[in-house]
Design a protein around this motif. Structure first.
Motif, PDB file in Angstrom:
ATOM      1  N   ALA A 213      96.152   3.590 -11.037  1.00  0.00           N
ATOM      2  CA  ALA A 213      96.573   4.099  -9.728  1.00  0.00           C
ATOM      3  C   ALA A 213      96.431   2.999  -8.703  1.00  0.00           C
TER       4      ALA A 213
ATOM      5  N   ARG B 181     105.054   6.153  -9.161  1.00  0.00           N
ATOM      6  CA  ARG B 181     105.388   5.549  -7.868  1.00  0.00           C
ATOM      7  C   ARG B 181     106.671   4.739  -8.022  1.00  0.00           C
TER       8      ARG B 181
ATOM      9  N   TRP C 167      96.715   8.208 -17.987  1.00  0.00           N
ATOM     10  CA  TRP C 167      97.483   8.672 -16.821  1.00  0.00           C
ATOM     11  C   TRP C 167      97.833   7.494 -15.928  1.00  0.00           C
TER      12      TRP C 167
ATOM     13  N   THR D   7      92.323  13.102  -4.921  1.00  0.00           N
ATOM     14  CA  THR D   7      93.575  12.365  -5.028  1.00  0.00           C
ATOM     15  C   THR D   7      94.176  12.614  -6.406  1.00  0.00           C
ATOM     16  N   PRO D   8      95.440  12.249  -6.627  1.00  0.00           N
ATOM     17  CA  PRO D   8      96.045  12.497  -7.955  1.00  0.00           C
ATOM     18  C   PRO D   8      95.276  11.889  -9.114  1.00  0.00           C
ATOM     19  N   VAL D   9      94.751  10.656  -8.966  1.00  0.00           N
ATOM     20  CA  VAL D   9      94.020  10.044 -10.076  1.00  0.00           C
ATOM     21  C   VAL D   9      92.746  10.828 -10.368  1.00  0.00           C
TER      22      VAL D   9
ATOM     23  N   GLY E 129     101.477  15.424  -8.621  1.00  0.00           N
ATOM     24  CA  GLY E 129     100.964  14.650  -7.496  1.00  0.00           C
ATOM     25  C   GLY E 129     100.764  15.469  -6.236  1.00  0.00           C
TER      26      GLY E 129
ATOM     27  N   SER F 159      93.114   4.498  -3.994  1.00  0.00           N
ATOM     28  CA  SER F 159      93.458   5.861  -4.412  1.00  0.00           C
ATOM     29  C   SER F 159      92.260   6.677  -4.888  1.00  0.00           C
TER      30      SER F 159
ATOM     31  N   GLU G 224      99.811   6.610 -12.290  1.00  0.00           N
ATOM     32  CA  GLU G 224     100.323   7.207 -11.063  1.00  0.00           C
ATOM     33  C   GLU G 224     101.819   6.956 -10.937  1.00  0.00           C
TER      34      GLU G 224
END
Length: 450
Positions: free
Chosen positions: A65, A226, A222, A45-47, A16, A69, A224
């Protein structure tokens, strides 16, 4: 870049940490990177960091996500890069649960793909079907639509999806609702077996996990990481009230946040009638506002959303059609007029504020009948909500004024037969469905006897 650096880079993406990432690191062509830069987007972004490379390598993808995002870019950018190599229509089909989200996604495709003259067509209800049919006949590169209207075109025209390379389901958990199932079956039966399927959502459900059935064995998944379902910059509170005085508390909150604090306010309610009543109630009490619900025609819904996005009007009353995926800049406060039955619907509602690291506030009106729902929400978000303090005596000073205004609004809506057309159309659809089912049963019986 050396092999060890690449491994380190990929490790930081998975964990991340994307502060040093650029879109060039994601195997995107230079023109795509420039398109992002022109739009002021410089770091993925991470996604995006996790899903884009997998999609470019031809893998199916399931990505989950939080709202805001950048999930749209996560599927739009690799689709556009592949499209640029061999442009033909219809190249990609994107399905969404709401008309407004379809229009927003189409706008983002146009923005990212401006340099390759991409043709995008929106196919949603509430708009002229013949005009949409003409646009589809011209074979646009990308079709973005809602399942119902797209299924109507497949049933009534020679419109074909046989050459679609990408199928995207956005807000997929909502698309899996039973009401969408017949239309999705019609659409899926028209798609080629050989395609890439990309599935994105803000919330991961057990039903969403089952979507692996329509993806291939090499599907990339995938989620995210959190700690909670809502962001840390969101201040979440509730007000415990008697159900009969809900209106006066709502009008007081809107006056507090909009008039005194000068914030943009998004009010969520559960039904179309309630949405229309609250809008006209606020207007009658001299609060400029707009509304958005499914009984409105599409041009009215687009106009309401445009006024709110541009801050021309700072109060929007909406049903849950406004809770999914819409990117509305700088919503200061979300007010839940009712506690949604599903905790995940609450997450989507409050996700309209506190976006992109900004501070936001959510206030939920809770009656004696809503306690179990509130506890379920607190369990999902792993947060114990605090009370929003108000002086009851101050709020209830306007009780009589608000009650009289509410009755006048309801009388006027009844005189105008609000929602009557929708009820008639619903009855017609049921009669048609019953007739078709009886016909299918009769044909099956005849075949069996033969």
């Amino acid at each position: 870049m050396t092999s060890s650096n690449k491994i380190s880079k990929r490790k930081s993406i998975i964990e991340g940490d994307t502060s040093k990432d650029t879109f060039s690191d994601l195997e995107l062509d230079e023109w795509v990177v420039r398109a992002c830069s022109y739009l002021g987007i410089h770091h993925p972004t991470p996604v995006q960091s996790n899903c884009i490379p997998a999609i470019l390598r031809g893998r199916d993808c399931i990505g989950c996500a939080e709202t805001g995002s950048g999930k749209t870019a996560a599927f739009a950018l690799p689709i556009l890069q592949t499209l640029a190599v061999d442009p033909y229509g219809i190249f990609a089909l994107v399905l969404t649960p709401t008309r407004e989200l379809a229009i927003q996604i189409a706008d983002q495709f146009k923005a990212f793909g401006a340099h390759i003259s991409i043709r995008v067509t929106v196919v949603v209800g509430g708009m002229d079907m013949i005009e949409q049919g003409i646009m589809l006949a011209n074979k646009p590169h990308v079709v973005v639509g809602t399942p119902g209207r797209l299924a109507d075109h497949l049933k009534s025209t020679d419109f074909s999806l046989k050459k679609v390379r990408y199928l995207v389901l956005d807000e997929a958990d909502r698309l899996l609702a039973p009401s969408f199932q017949p239309d999705l079956e019609t659409i899926f039966s028209s798609l080629p077996a050989r395609r890439q399927t990309l599935i994105f959502s803000a919330t991961l459900t057990d039903t969403l996990k089952q979507l692996s059935a329509i993806t291939n064995d090499n599907c990339f998944s995938w989620t995210e990481p959190r700690q909670t379902a809502t962001v840390s910059t969101l201040d979440q509170k509730y007000i415990f009230i008697p159900a009969k005085v809900r209106d006066v508390y709502l009008t007081h909150l809107v006056d507090l946040f909009h008039t005194i604090e000068n914030k943009t306010v998004l009010v969520f309610t559960s039904t179309c009638k309630s949405c229309q009543v609250l809008t006209e109630l606020l207007r009658k009490l001299d609060c400029p506002c707009v509304c958005m619900h499914s009984i409105m025609n599409q041009s009215e819904r687009i106009a309401s959303l445009a006024k709110f996005k541009s801050s021309l009007i700072k109060v929007l009353v909406s049903t849950d059609v406004g809770s999914r995926g819409l990117d509305i800049p700088r919503v200061g406060v979300v007010i839940n007029y009712n506690v949604p039955a599903s905790p995940k619907d609450y997450v989507h509602r409050v996700g309209r504020t506190a976006r992109a690291g900004l501070y936001g506030r959510a206030v939920t009106l809770v009656s004696q009948f809503d306690v179990k729902r509130l506890l379920a929400i607190e369990k999902l978000i792993s947060t114990k909500m605090e009370k929003f303090e108000l002086q009851e005596s101050v709020v209830l000073k306007k009780l009589q004024t608000v009650s009289i205004a509410r009755r006048e609004v309801e009388v006027r809506l009844k005189e105008n037969e609000f929602g009557e057309k929708q009820r008639i159309n619903k009855a017609k659809r049921k009669l048609l469905e019953d007739a078709l089912r009886e016909q299918d049963e009769l044909e099956s019986e005849i075949k069996r006897k033969k």
